[in-house]
Every structure is written in C-alpha cells, then in structure tokens.
Design a protein around this motif. Structure first.
Motif, short mmCIF file in Angstrom:
data_model
loop_
_atom_site.label_atom_id
_atom_site.label_comp_id
_atom_site.label_asym_id
_atom_site.label_seq_id
_atom_site.Cartn_x
_atom_site.Cartn_y
_atom_site.Cartn_z
N GLN A 59 0.72 -1.19 0.07
CA GLN A 59 -0.08 -0.09 0.10
C GLN A 59 0.95 1.24 -0.18
O GLN A 59 2.14 1.26 0.15
CB GLN A 59 -0.97 0.11 1.25
CG GLN A 59 -0.21 0.01 2.63
CD GLN A 59 -1.09 0.06 3.68
OE1 GLN A 59 -1.80 0.98 3.82
NE2 GLN A 59 -1.08 -0.82 4.36
N GLY A 60 0.28 2.26 -0.12
CA GLY A 60 0.86 3.59 -0.37
C GLY A 60 0.27 4.59 -0.62
O GLY A 60 -1.10 4.74 -0.61
N MET A 61 0.83 5.87 -0.84
CA MET A 61 -0.11 7.04 -0.99
C MET A 61 0.48 7.76 -2.35
O MET A 61 1.63 7.98 -2.52
CB MET A 61 -0.06 8.09 0.11
CG MET A 61 -0.84 9.09 -0.01
SD MET A 61 -2.58 8.95 0.23
CE MET A 61 -2.69 8.27 1.96
N LEU A 62 -0.37 8.09 -3.20
CA LEU A 62 -0.14 9.12 -4.35
C LEU A 62 -0.28 10.43 -3.87
O LEU A 62 -1.51 11.00 -3.71
CB LEU A 62 -0.75 8.65 -5.44
CG LEU A 62 -0.61 9.47 -6.82
CD1 LEU A 62 0.77 9.59 -7.36
CD2 LEU A 62 -1.62 9.17 -7.77
N VAL A 63 0.49 11.45 -4.00
CA VAL A 63 0.62 12.72 -3.54
C VAL A 63 0.47 13.65 -4.82
O VAL A 63 1.51 13.69 -5.49
CB VAL A 63 1.48 13.23 -2.45
CG1 VAL A 63 1.29 14.42 -2.03
CG2 VAL A 63 1.38 11.89 -1.19
N VAL A 64 -0.65 14.20 -4.78
CA VAL A 64 -0.81 15.13 -6.07
C VAL A 64 -0.85 16.83 -5.66
O VAL A 64 -1.34 17.00 -4.73
CB VAL A 64 -2.01 14.83 -6.83
CG1 VAL A 64 -2.21 15.81 -8.01
CG2 VAL A 64 -2.12 13.44 -7.38
N LYS A 65 0.16 17.32 -6.23
CA LYS A 65 0.37 18.73 -5.83
C LYS A 65 0.48 19.50 -7.10
O LYS A 65 1.05 19.25 -8.20
CB LYS A 65 1.57 18.79 -4.93
CG LYS A 65 1.62 18.40 -3.29
CD LYS A 65 2.76 18.71 -2.78
CE LYS A 65 2.83 17.91 -1.45
NZ LYS A 65 3.72 18.16 -0.63
#
Length: 68
Positions: A59-65
C-alpha cells in the motif's frame, strides 16, 4: 472479495467508484507498466494491492500537488 466465485476473473478489484485505476494480476518476477494522468484535483490518493491479504504490506499514497 476472495470469497466471491468471480474474484479471480475480476483480478480481486471491487466494483467501486472509489477505484480509479487497476492492473491485472501480475505473476512473481513479472512486471506491468501503468501510465495514467494524475487527478486534476490536488490531494492524497491511497493505493493498495487488492489481492487477498496483500493490502497489509502493499500500500502507499500518491500525493498530487500543483503549483499556482
């Protein structure tokens, strides 16, 4: 999903509007390349492996900035 008869055919991906993208099941030692356009809205987008019990470690996190 593992208890459903058609889990394997659905690649363990639930039918949900929360699922933005999915890949087929990938055998050990193999790879799959997935290209996609990041969401238009900045935010944190979690991802998991939906194969039974894999989500605990895959699992993980896609961080969109976006810069203004």
């Amino acid at each position: 999903m593992a208890s459903l008869k058609d889990d394997f055919e659905k690649n363990s991906v639930p039918a949900s509007t929360d699922v933005l993208l999915a890949t087929p099941l990938v055998n050990s030692g193999k790879s799959y390349r997935l290209e996609f356009k990041a969401p238009d809205q900045a935010g944190d987008y979690p991802f998991i492996c939906s194969f039974p019990a894999h989500w605990r470690v895959m699992q993980g996190m896609l961080v969109v900035k976006y810069r203004s």
